[in-house]
Design a protein around this motif. Structure first.
Motif, short mmCIF file in Angstrom:
data_model
loop_
_atom_site.label_atom_id
_atom_site.label_comp_id
_atom_site.label_asym_id
_atom_site.label_seq_id
_atom_site.Cartn_x
_atom_site.Cartn_y
_atom_site.Cartn_z
N UNK A 52 0.77 -1.23 0.00
CA UNK A 52 0.00 0.00 0.00
C UNK A 52 0.81 1.28 0.00
N UNK A 53 2.13 1.19 0.11
CA UNK A 53 2.99 2.37 0.15
C UNK A 53 3.64 2.56 -1.22
N UNK A 54 3.52 3.76 -1.79
CA UNK A 54 4.12 4.04 -3.09
C UNK A 54 5.64 3.94 -2.99
N UNK A 55 6.23 3.04 -3.75
CA UNK A 55 7.69 2.84 -3.74
C UNK A 55 8.35 3.33 -5.02
N UNK A 56 7.64 3.20 -6.14
CA UNK A 56 8.19 3.63 -7.42
C UNK A 56 7.13 4.40 -8.20
N UNK A 57 7.58 5.46 -8.84
CA UNK A 57 6.70 6.27 -9.68
C UNK A 57 7.56 6.80 -10.81
N UNK A 58 7.23 6.40 -12.03
CA UNK A 58 8.03 6.84 -13.17
C UNK A 58 7.15 7.11 -14.37
N UNK A 59 7.80 7.59 -15.41
CA UNK A 59 7.10 7.90 -16.64
C UNK A 59 8.03 7.59 -17.79
N UNK A 60 7.49 7.03 -18.85
CA UNK A 60 8.32 6.70 -20.01
C UNK A 60 8.96 7.96 -20.61
N UNK A 61 8.37 9.12 -20.34
CA UNK A 61 8.95 10.38 -20.84
C UNK A 61 10.32 10.65 -20.21
N UNK A 62 10.59 10.01 -19.07
CA UNK A 62 11.86 10.23 -18.36
C UNK A 62 12.95 9.24 -18.75
N UNK A 63 12.65 8.33 -19.66
CA UNK A 63 13.64 7.33 -20.05
C UNK A 63 14.77 7.96 -20.86
#
Length: 118
Positions: A52-63
Motif C-alpha cells: 500500500x505504500x508508493x515505492x516507485x513512480x516513473x514515466x516513459x517520458x523520463x527514459x
C-alpha cells in the motif's frame, strides 16, 4: 512486468552469476498485456506500491532512450513477435521484499496487477 531479482551483494558474496539473480522462477511476473494503441508510449505513468505504500513512480517520458528507439534497436538484432515483452529497467525506489508482501503495479487509468510475495 515487475522485475524481481535477488540481492546483488549476496550473489557477489556467494560467487553466483548475476544472470541467476535475475532469472529464477517467479522473478518476472507480468500483468495484463496492453495494446499499444491504448497508451502513449512516449508519456506513460507507471507506479508500484508495496503493501500500500508508493515505492516507485516513473514515466516513459523520463527514459534515457524513447521507447520507439529501443524497439527499433532490438528489432534490428532480434526477431520480435506479438506478445514479446521488452524490459527496460526501473525507476528509483528499489528495495527489499519479504514473504507476505503485496505488490501493486499500475499504469493508472489503463491497467493494474497485484502480486503476492511467497
Amino acid at each position: 512486468s515487475s522485475g524481481i531479482n535477488a540481492e546483488y551483494g549476496q550473489c557477489k558474496a556467494e560467487r553466483i552469476p548475476w544472470t541467476m539473480a535475475k532469472c529464477l522462477d517467479t522473478f518476472c511476473p507480468i500483468g495484463p498485456l496492453v495494446s499499444p494503441d491504448k497508451i502513449d508510449v512516449a508519456n506513460t505513468e507507471i507506479t508500484l506500491k508495496q503493501n500500500g505504500v508508493l515505492r516507485q513512480h516513473g514515466n516513459t517520458a523520463d527514459m534515457i532512450f524513447p521507447v520507439p528507439t529501443l524497439l527499433e534497436y532490438v528489432a534490428a538484432h532480434i526477431t520480435l513477435l506479438p506478445g514479446d515483452v521488452l524490459l527496460t529497467g526501473t525507476p528509483e525506489g528499489v528495495g527489499p521484499l519479504a514473504r507476505g508482501d503485496v505488490l501493486e503495479v499500475a499504469v493508472p487509468g489503463i491497467t493494474q496487477a497485484t502480486f503476492y510475495v511467497k
